[in-house]
Structures are given as C-alpha cells and as structure tokens.
Write an enzyme that holds these catalytic residues in place. Structure first.
Site, PDB file in Angstrom:
ATOM      1  N   LYS A 229       0.846  -1.211   0.000  1.00 55.18           N
ATOM      2  CA  LYS A 229       0.000   0.000   0.000  1.00 55.18           C
ATOM      3  C   LYS A 229       0.874   1.250   0.000  1.00 55.18           C
ATOM      4  CE  LYS A 229      -1.884   1.635   4.011  1.00 55.18           C
ATOM      5  NZ  LYS A 229      -1.596   3.043   4.301  1.00 55.18           N
ATOM      6  N   ASN A 230       1.882   1.272   0.888  1.00 56.20           N
ATOM      7  CA  ASN A 230       2.641   2.514   1.092  1.00 56.20           C
ATOM      8  C   ASN A 230       3.714   2.745   0.043  1.00 56.20           C
ATOM      9  OD1 ASN A 230       0.948   2.961   3.165  1.00 56.20           O
ATOM     10  ND2 ASN A 230       2.385   2.386   4.788  1.00 56.20           N
TER      11      ASN A 230
ATOM     12  N   ARG B   6      -4.579  10.932   4.096  1.00 61.80           N
ATOM     13  CA  ARG B   6      -3.444  11.848   4.224  1.00 61.80           C
ATOM     14  C   ARG B   6      -2.485  11.704   3.052  1.00 61.80           C
ATOM     15  NH1 ARG B   6       0.117  14.336   7.650  1.00 61.80           N
ATOM     16  NH2 ARG B   6       2.309  13.822   7.318  1.00 61.80           N
TER      17      ARG B   6
ATOM     18  N   CYS C 215      -5.441  12.059  12.379  1.00 61.63           N
ATOM     19  CA  CYS C 215      -6.326  10.891  12.321  1.00 61.63           C
ATOM     20  C   CYS C 215      -6.200  10.168  13.662  1.00 61.63           C
ATOM     21  CB  CYS C 215      -5.967   9.996  11.152  1.00 61.63           C
ATOM     22  SG  CYS C 215      -4.364   9.285  11.349  1.00 61.63           S
TER      23      CYS C 215
ATOM     24  N   ARG D  55      -0.802  14.844  12.461  1.00 59.85           N
ATOM     25  CA  ARG D  55      -0.020  14.465  11.272  1.00 59.85           C
ATOM     26  C   ARG D  55       0.446  15.744  10.566  1.00 59.85           C
ATOM     27  NH1 ARG D  55      -1.600   9.153   9.899  1.00 59.85           N
ATOM     28  NH2 ARG D  55       0.320   9.045   8.672  1.00 59.85           N
ATOM     29  N   PRO D  56       1.399  16.479  11.157  1.00 61.27           N
ATOM     30  CA  PRO D  56       1.829  17.746  10.548  1.00 61.27           C
ATOM     31  C   PRO D  56       2.527  17.532   9.202  1.00 61.27           C
ATOM     32  CG  PRO D  56       3.336  17.079  12.291  1.00 61.27           C
ATOM     33  CD  PRO D  56       2.200  16.103  12.330  1.00 61.27           C
ATOM     34  N   ILE D  57       2.640  18.592   8.418  1.00 63.50           N
ATOM     35  CA  ILE D  57       3.417  18.479   7.168  1.00 63.50           C
ATOM     36  C   ILE D  57       4.491  19.570   7.107  1.00 63.50           C
ATOM     37  CG2 ILE D  57       1.508  17.398   5.916  1.00 63.50           C
ATOM     38  CD1 ILE D  57       1.198  20.015   4.364  1.00 63.50           C
ATOM     39  N   ASP D  58       4.899  20.068   8.275  1.00 60.18           N
ATOM     40  CA  ASP D  58       5.906  21.143   8.318  1.00 60.18           C
ATOM     41  C   ASP D  58       7.200  20.768   7.607  1.00 60.18           C
ATOM     42  OD1 ASP D  58       5.939  19.322  10.603  1.00 60.18           O
ATOM     43  OD2 ASP D  58       7.700  20.439  11.242  1.00 60.18           O
ATOM     44  N   LEU D  59       7.608  19.513   7.700  1.00 55.28           N
ATOM     45  CA  LEU D  59       8.891  19.110   7.077  1.00 55.28           C
ATOM     46  C   LEU D  59       8.760  19.048   5.547  1.00 55.28           C
ATOM     47  CD1 LEU D  59      10.011  16.374   9.633  1.00 55.28           C
ATOM     48  CD2 LEU D  59      10.721  18.777   9.500  1.00 55.28           C
TER      49      LEU D  59
ATOM     50  N   ASP E 114       3.706   0.423  12.217  1.00 52.52           N
ATOM     51  CA  ASP E 114       2.482  -0.138  11.605  1.00 52.52           C
ATOM     52  C   ASP E 114       2.234  -1.582  11.994  1.00 52.52           C
ATOM     53  OD1 ASP E 114       2.932   1.609   8.431  1.00 52.52           O
ATOM     54  OD2 ASP E 114       2.309   2.273  10.418  1.00 52.52           O
TER      55      ASP E 114
ATOM     56  N   VAL F 139       6.870   6.488  17.293  1.00 53.26           N
ATOM     57  CA  VAL F 139       6.577   7.276  16.089  1.00 53.26           C
ATOM     58  C   VAL F 139       5.273   8.058  16.219  1.00 53.26           C
ATOM     59  CG1 VAL F 139       6.266   7.168  13.583  1.00 53.26           C
ATOM     60  CG2 VAL F 139       7.844   5.589  14.716  1.00 53.26           C
TER      61      VAL F 139
ATOM     62  N   ARG G 271      -9.194  -0.308   3.842  1.00 49.92           N
ATOM     63  CA  ARG G 271      -8.335   0.764   3.292  1.00 49.92           C
ATOM     64  C   ARG G 271      -6.956   0.206   2.945  1.00 49.92           C
ATOM     65  NH1 ARG G 271      -7.665   6.278   6.449  1.00 49.92           N
ATOM     66  NH2 ARG G 271      -6.072   6.327   4.834  1.00 49.92           N
TER      67      ARG G 271
HETATM   68  C1  EPZ Z   1       3.932   6.866   6.499  1.00 44.91           C
HETATM   69  O1  EPZ Z   1       3.167   7.912   7.070  1.00 44.91           O
HETATM   70  C2  EPZ Z   1       2.982   5.673   6.358  1.00 44.91           C
HETATM   71  N1  EPZ Z   1       1.874   6.027   5.475  1.00 44.91           N
HETATM   72  C3  EPZ Z   1       2.439   5.279   7.731  1.00 44.91           C
HETATM   73  O2  EPZ Z   1       1.650   4.100   7.555  1.00 44.91           O
HETATM   74  C4  EPZ Z   1       3.618   4.935   8.634  1.00 44.91           C
HETATM   75  O3  EPZ Z   1       3.120   4.659   9.940  1.00 44.91           O
HETATM   76  C5  EPZ Z   1       4.583   6.117   8.704  1.00 44.91           C
HETATM   77  O4  EPZ Z   1       5.004   6.483   7.369  1.00 44.91           O
HETATM   78  C6  EPZ Z   1       5.828   5.801   9.514  1.00 44.91           C
HETATM   79  O5  EPZ Z   1       6.461   4.689   8.993  1.00 44.91           O
HETATM   80  C7  EPZ Z   1       2.072   5.998   4.132  1.00 44.91           C
HETATM   81  O6  EPZ Z   1       3.151   5.732   3.646  1.00 44.91           O
HETATM   82  C8  EPZ Z   1       0.861   6.321   3.286  1.00 44.91           C
HETATM   83  P1  EPZ Z   1       5.959  10.160   8.802  1.00 44.91           P
HETATM   84  P2  EPZ Z   1       3.783   9.413   7.134  1.00 44.91           P
HETATM   85  O7  EPZ Z   1       5.921  11.449   8.053  1.00 44.91           O
HETATM   86  O8  EPZ Z   1       4.655   9.660   5.953  1.00 44.91           O
HETATM   87  C9  EPZ Z   1       6.266  13.407  12.192  1.00 44.91           C
HETATM   88  C10 EPZ Z   1      -0.271   2.752   7.688  1.00 44.91           C
HETATM   89  O9  EPZ Z   1      -0.818   2.218   8.665  1.00 44.91           O
HETATM   90  N2  EPZ Z   1       6.219  14.404  11.119  1.00 44.91           N
HETATM   91  O10 EPZ Z   1       7.160   9.288   8.666  1.00 44.91           O
HETATM   92  O11 EPZ Z   1       2.678  10.357   7.395  1.00 44.91           O
HETATM   93  C11 EPZ Z   1       4.917  12.724  12.397  1.00 44.91           C
HETATM   94  O12 EPZ Z   1       4.102  13.487  13.253  1.00 44.91           O
HETATM   95  C12 EPZ Z   1       0.229   4.189   7.804  1.00 44.91           C
HETATM   96  O13 EPZ Z   1      -0.059   2.197   6.580  1.00 44.91           O
HETATM   97  C13 EPZ Z   1       6.467  15.735  11.417  1.00 44.91           C
HETATM   98  O14 EPZ Z   1       6.693  16.098  12.568  1.00 44.91           O
HETATM   99  O15 EPZ Z   1       4.685   9.297   8.448  1.00 44.91           O
HETATM  100  C14 EPZ Z   1       5.302  11.413  13.022  1.00 44.91           C
HETATM  101  O16 EPZ Z   1       5.473  11.575  14.425  1.00 44.91           O
HETATM  102  C15 EPZ Z   1      -0.077   4.791   9.173  1.00 44.91           C
HETATM  103  N3  EPZ Z   1       6.406  16.659  10.417  1.00 44.91           N
HETATM  104  C16 EPZ Z   1       6.676  11.111  12.411  1.00 44.91           C
HETATM  105  O17 EPZ Z   1       7.127  12.342  11.824  1.00 44.91           O
HETATM  106  C17 EPZ Z   1       6.162  16.309   9.106  1.00 44.91           C
HETATM  107  O18 EPZ Z   1       6.168  17.193   8.218  1.00 44.91           O
HETATM  108  C18 EPZ Z   1       6.639  10.064  11.323  1.00 44.91           C
HETATM  109  O19 EPZ Z   1       5.693  10.481  10.357  1.00 44.91           O
HETATM  110  C19 EPZ Z   1       5.924  14.940   8.819  1.00 44.91           C
HETATM  111  C20 EPZ Z   1       5.973  14.015   9.842  1.00 44.91           C
END
Ligand code: EPZ
Length: 426
Positions: free
Chosen positions: A21-22, A92, A116, A121-125, A306, A328, A398
């Site tokens: 999926k991812n 997302r 969720c 789930r911020p997107i600042d980075l 996950d 995480v 999903r």
């Molecule tokens: C991906 O989510 C996966 N989703 C998630 O799988 C998975 O849990 C996650 O990576 C971690 O491995 C998809 O690939 C569609 P992150 P993503 O950005 O990219 C923080 C599932 O069940 N963060 O690595 O959203 C965030 O808050 C889903 O299949 C910031 O602070 O995860 C978190 O604490 C759930 N700022 C950490 O980083 C940002 O701009 C990891 O989030 C982005 C993230």
C-alpha cells in the site's frame, strides 16, 4: 458491513502477500511526473488505491484499472493543481501529489490534511523542503499553497526522518536545477521503490534506503512500466495472525530482509520461523504460549509502528509482561480500549503501554478505530472464545486486500455479514 469471527481455530496453509500500500500510493502520485502513460503492476485492491485514483482523476489525469491488477495512469491531461478536498480529508497520502505538481507545474494548493486516530499528522517538514528548493509557501484559512517558477537544488536536513516528507521532497527535486542532497532521510523500503520508479522515468536519484539521498535534477521524464514491492506490513500481520491463533503457515511473496526487526522479536517470544528466499514459514503449537517481550517502534530498520497493534494482540496472550514504547505516533494505542474489553490487561501511559498476558480472550462486539488497530482486533478475535462481531471494516479495507478472505483460506472462521438489505434483496 461487519465481520463475524468465531475464535479458537488454529490456522494452517499458504498465503500470498500483495503489493505494498505505502509504495503503491506514492508511485501513483509520482506518476504525475511522467512524460506519458505509465503501467503500474502489483497494485493492491484496497480502498486507499481507489482514493488515490480519485485524486489523480480530480487533477485531470486518467486512471484505468486493468483486469490483471495493474493500472494505467496518463498524467498528460492534468489541468488542476489542487487535489480534491474530500480525498485529502479521507486519506493523508493525498498530499504526496504536492511534490510532483510543484516540480512539473510550479504550483500546488491543498487543504491542510486532518489528523487521524493515531495522532497529529503535521506536514511542516514537507513544506520546509519545498521552501528550501525555492518555493514560496502560503498558509491561509486552512489551505496551503506552494509556488515556484523554477526549483533549485540545495542541501536539506530533515529534523525527523519523515517518510512522506522524504518522498515529497524527492519528487519535487527531480526536475529542479542542480543537485539536492537530503539528509536524515527516512530509510523505508517503499522509498527505495519510489526511487527505482523515478529513475525508470529518467530521474537521477541515489541513496534511497540510506539517510542521505542525492537527487540530480533532469530536464524531463518519460513513461515506464513498474511493479510495486510486496507489502511488508501485510506480511507481518499474517506472521502475527499465526502467533495469536496458533498453527503454521507459509507466507509467500515476502522480501525477508524487510522483516528482520519483527523476526528477531518473534524469535524472542518462542515462535518458530524459517526464512526462505521469498517466503517465511511461521509456526506456534496451539498448546505452547508465547513468552512476553518488549518492543520500541522506530523508523526503519527499527520495529515498524504499523506492526505495533498486531504485536500487542499477540503479547496480550503471552506469558509475562511486555513493555511497548510507541516511538513514532504516540497516540497509536486507541485500539487497546477494545482489546481490554475482550479481557486483555493493558495499561497505557502516553507512548508506553504495559501488557500483562492473559491465558485467553473472549469474543464480543467491537469497533475498529483505525487501519492497524482494526487488524489487531481481528487477530485478537481469532483467539477469542466465542463469537466476535467487528464494526469499522472500512478502516481495514483501506489497507488490506480482503484480510478476512485470506484468513478464511488459512482456516479462520470469519465472514462479512450485515450486507445492506437492498443488496440482499437484489
Ligand atoms: C507513512 O506515514 C505511512 N503512510 C504510515 O503508515 C507509517 O506509519 C509512517 O510512514 C511511519 O512509517 C504511508 O506511507 C501512506 P511520517 P507518514 O511522516 O509519511 C512526524 C499505515 O498504517 N512528522 O514518517 O505520514 C509525524 O508526526 C500508515 O499504513 C512531522 O513532525 O509518516 C510522526 O510523528 C499509518 N512533520 C513522524 O514524523 C512532518 O512534516 C513520522 O511520520 C511529517 C511528519
């Protein structure tokens, strides 16, 4: 629709893992960069893929699902630079189109994605990366836009190895002027898959899978065909189904390298495992209880977040006490409230959960709170005495291609019920 599960049936047989999926969602988004129609193979039949197809269609691309679980995506008709709002709210991963749209058209606007059930789930980075590449970021009334006449390669360091930010910056930098070096990048296998897809389009990216990714901008990209890697989280879910229900299974279409953190932990609990070249055989005699062990979830190659809920389902029946640290998504223990109602002993304090194993669980009416929490409850119901009725199947569909059907093939007594009256009448 809900699931009716009668517990205490040990599992046995063979299960084939589908596409990841991812990886699929990101490669679908990245296909917006292609100079023509791309055929993607090994795409799982899950609702998140349908949502991503709706996002791409909403932008003006065409997406055709073929009989053989492949899809054809042609981005040449893209005429909108804002993903459909309802899709961003629903999933997302819709924001993964930002990098490709910014790279190709110099503009993208989207609604701030909601949080969720597993936490903020911020997107600042993501935005920090776009801004470093020269984009002008604007935030107003819950919407975010990024604009750049030409993106320029640069050095970017991620505060957190975010998977989504790594992928969005990687795609944005593909057509930038010059070289981008992304440090503290996420190392997940799905990022390697996306790099391989982008390089097949003609991009010039090295280092995915390590913490430093180098992207040399090119002038344009072409079309290609690509097969997605197998889903390591689905494979882990089935390994843990055997841990919970007992029995034995051969799980095929597995990249065993991706399972090392879970395999090491399962061996600590006493599970029997054989690692093949593209399969694993897992077993637990029904009369043998697993031993409790501790996990801390971390970015890859650490223990995957996950897989945390499904692992907790197994530890809820183990001998002894397990400490689970969610490194995480700190709010990812919501499902334990339902697990406790089944008789599990779980206390949660922020990102720490303490699980004291019990000899058995009982089947009750349950509601899945999210995708992986829902999967954990399905696994727990396999060991529940009596019948479990699980609502919230939409969460599970999903991310899993027919989880109930695949478990039934392994001998589980599990079926979808409550099909809407009009459907039954028809
Ligand atoms: C991906 O989510 C996966 N989703 C998630 O799988 C998975 O849990 C996650 O990576 C971690 O491995 C998809 O690939 C569609 P992150 P993503 O950005 O990219 C923080 C599932 O069940 N963060 O690595 O959203 C965030 O808050 C889903 O299949 C910031 O602070 O995860 C978190 O604490 C759930 N700022 C950490 O980083 C940002 O701009 C990891 O989030 C982005 C993230």
């Amino acid at each position: 629709m809900r699931l009716k599960i009668t517990g205490l049936n040990p599992l046995s047989g063979l299960v084939k893992i589908g596409g990841a999926k991812n990886a699929a969602l990101k490669v679908m988004a990245a296909s917006l960069l292609a100079g023509g129609s791309c055929r993607l193979m090994g795409i799982p039949k899950i609702t998140d893929v349908n949502t991503m197809a709706d996002v791409l269609r909403g932008l003006g691309a065409t997406v055709d699902f073929q009989q053989d679980s492949s899809i054809l995506i042609d981005p040449s008709g893209v005429n909108k630079l804002e993903p459909p709002e309802e899709s961003v709210i629903k999933m997302r991963a819709s924001i993964q189109v930002m990098g490709p749209l910014l790279a190709r058209f110099g503009y993208v606007r989207t609604r701030q994605p909601g949080g969720c059930d597993i936490g903020p789930r911020p997107i600042d980075l993501h935005l920090k990366g776009f801004s470093a590449l020269g984009a002008e970021i604007k935030k107003e009334h819950g919407y975010i836009s990024a604009k750049a006449s030409k993106l320029k390669g640069t050095e970017i360091l991620l505060d957190v190895p975010s998977v989504g930010a790594t992928e969005n910056i990687m795609t944005a930098a593909c057509l930038a002027e010059g070289i981008t070096v992304l440090r503290n990048a996420a190392r997940e296998p799905e990022i390697i898959d996306e790099q391989n897809f982008l390089n097949r389009l003609g991009a010039n990216i090295k280092g995915a899978g390590t913490d430093t990714i180098k992207i040399e901008g090119v002038r344009e990209l072409k079309a290609t065909e690509y097969t997605i890697i197998p889903d390591r989280i689905e494979a882990a879910t089935f390994m843990l189904a055997i841990a919970v229900a007992g029995g034995e299974a051969l799980i095929e279409n597995v990249i065993v390298e991706h399972q090392q953190a879970l395999i090491a932990k399962l061996r600590e609990t006493g599970m029997e495992l054989i690692e093949g070249d593209n399969y694993v055989i897992v077993g637990r005699p029904v009369e043998k209880r697993l031993k409790a062990t501790n996990i801390r979830t971390l970015p890859y190659p650490g223990f995957p977040t996950d897989v945390q809920p499904q692992f907790v389902a197994a530890m809820s029946l183990a001998e002894g006490t397990s400490e689970i640290i969610e490194g995480v998504f700190p709010l990812r223990f919501k499902y334990t409230e339902e697990l406790t109602r089944m008789g599990a002993k779980a206390t949660v304090d922020g990102k720490l959960a303490i699980i004291t194993g019990v000899p058995g669980l009982h089947g009750i009416k349950l509601e899945a709170p999210d995708l992986r929490g829902g999967a954990a409850l399905v696994l727990a119901a396999l060991a529940g005495e009596g019948v479990t009725e699980l609502k919230g199947l939409k969460h599970i569909d999903r991310g899993y291609e027919d989880l109930p059907g695949k478990l039934r093939l392994l001998g589980a007594s599990i079926e979808r019920t409550g099909i809407r009256k009009e459907l039954q009448a028809g």
